[in-house]
Design an enzyme around this catalytic site. Structure first.
Site, PDB file in Angstrom:
ATOM      1  N   HIS A  78      55.132 -36.437  20.559  1.00 47.65           N
ATOM      2  CA  HIS A  78      54.931 -35.716  22.009  1.00 47.65           C
ATOM      3  C   HIS A  78      53.511 -35.787  22.142  1.00 47.65           C
ATOM      4  O   HIS A  78      52.800 -34.956  22.566  1.00 47.65           O
ATOM      5  CB  HIS A  78      55.266 -33.906  21.711  1.00 47.65           C
ATOM      6  N   GLU A 101      58.415 -39.452  25.303  1.00 44.20           N
ATOM      7  CA  GLU A 101      59.146 -39.048  24.084  1.00 44.20           C
ATOM      8  C   GLU A 101      60.349 -40.169  23.918  1.00 44.20           C
ATOM      9  O   GLU A 101      61.485 -39.921  24.559  1.00 44.20           O
ATOM     10  CB  GLU A 101      59.705 -37.607  24.384  1.00 44.20           C
TER      11      GLU A 101
END
Length: 414
Positions: A208, A371
């Site tokens: 992330h 992501e």
């Protein structure tokens, strides 16, 4: 007990890391424990690239690379000191590994072998459910809110581990995970392995990281909407409701539409004049928090590492920095930092110190989160037939995620 070559390799590595951990803890052996710098960061280096990582969330904290002018830029968001990650509880999963299940879980529940499991909610609170009605990134104490252990650290690589106990956040069974980051020739490689030891359980991890390829130093704009984005295999996306929970629908990204980044590269902000962008990232939200599918199978068998086989490309014409993402995963989420509000301060390695036009904070749209992952909330969409990709059991194959971030200088972005 079924063991294939991957399982045997993981078991071997588990033993190696266990021995390393014994030495790190000082209970046996002569090895010196890995030592962070004065800010609590562990640095590794490659050719033309350096990065710092911290145990909190196994997070990347700095990534340094030279732009087209030869100026070194720190292109990921973070804090100057590792201790602050645990102090600022408002930080948005900053650079860490969300787990044990990344992204959202509908109704904070799922079913395995006719057993319903309820995990802790932490998103979209209501009067009836003050903690929330769904689970984001593993819950209120997900992996990226916890300290990992450094089990190996060299000049070019670092490995973290975490043991997630049975019933943590409501998930069944114990899971042991190893996160390895390695720098090479203008590359950042990551490998995430997770091993269930006691029960069947869902596992889906990701990285992330918050990116700004200008190092937040662009004197023309303080957003990342000028970044060009390209998803060559992503003509479809996961349909979601107004709180970003998958509906079960797979939606076409028609050429020229707001969510079309596959037919040709375009700037992230290019579609912001289109009415379709409104509510595109949830109710009353303009921007992206979108899961695109990665459809490579149409071209036959593929090597995810093959040159030119990137699943995503991010470029900035201002800095000239280009990031190509290679991965073995079959979905890709991009978040355009719609929730940033200027409260997150830049590091001292970033931004401008003499430009009164832009404060030294990250504004709305000031960054981009990329992501690599599998199809989101597939544990609640059995018709997608992703169970072998997301449900793991003791003695079976481990969960494995691999990705390679390749950097270069390219001034052709538009």
């Amino acid at each position: 007990m079924r063991l294939n070559s991957i399982s045997l390799t993981v078991l071997f590595l588990s033993g190696v890391f266990a021995r390393l951990q014994t030495r790190v803890d000082g209970s046996a052996g002569d090895a010196t424990a890995p030592t962070p710098d004065e800010d609590g960061k562990y640095w590794i280096h490659g050719e033309g690239i350096s990065a710092a990582f911290i145990p909190y969330g196994a997070s990347i904290s700095n990534l340094l690379i030279k732009d087209k002018r030869g100026i070194k830029r720190d292109i990921v968001a973070g804090f100057d000191n590792a201790t602050y990650y645990g102090v600022d509880k408002q930080h948005p999963h900053l650079g860490g590994v969300p787990g044990r299940y990344a992204n959202r879980i509908k109704n904070s529940s799922f079913e395995i072998d006719d057993i319903v499991y309820n995990v802790l909610a932490n998103e979209n609170p209501t009067a009836e459910h003050p903690d929330g009605i769904d689970t984001l990134h593993g819950g209120p104490d997900g992996w990226d809110w916890r300290n990992f252990t450094v089990v190996s650290h060299s000049d070019s690589s670092i490995t973290f581990s975490i043991v997630d106990p049975d019933a943590a956040q409501g998930f069944p069974g114990e899971v042991i995970s190893y996160i390895t980051y390695t720098l090479g020739d203008m590359t950042w490689d990551l490998k995430m392995v997770a091993i269930p030891t006691t029960k069947k359980t869902p596992i889906m991890l990701s990285s992330h990281t918050y990116w700004n390829l200008d190092g937040f130093a662009n004197n023309e704009t303080n957003t990342a909407l000028n970044h060009t984005f390209y998803l060559p295999y992503s003509g479809q996306r996961v349909g979601v409701d107004n709180i970003l929970i998958p509906t079960g629908d797979i939606i076409a990204n028609h050429p020229g539409s707001v969510n079309d980044f596959w037919s040709s590269p375009k700037q992230i902000g290019a579609g912001f004049a289109d009415p379709e962008i409104h509510n595109n990232c949830g109710f009353n939200c303009s921007g992206y928090d979108t899961c695109w599918l990665v459809n490579r199978e149409q071209n036959g068998p593929y090597d995810w590492r093959a040159e030119g086989g990137f699943v995503a490309r991010l470029q900035s014409a201002w800095s000239g920095i280009q990031l190509d993402v290679y991965t073995d995963q079959e979905a890709f989420q991009m978040y355009s930092c719609n929730g940033q509000n200027g409260s997150l301060t830049l590091k001292t390695t970033q931004g401008l110190f003499d430009n009164p036009k832009f404060p030294r904070t990250i504004p709305k749209y000031g960054c981009v989160v990329l992501e690599v992952e599998d199809w989101i909330d597939a544990i609640n969409q059995p018709q997608w037939q992703r169970s072998k990709k997301q449900i793991f059991e003791p003695g079976g194959d481990p969960y494995v995620l691999q990705a390679s971030y390749k950097f270069s200088i390219n001034t052709t972005a538009t």
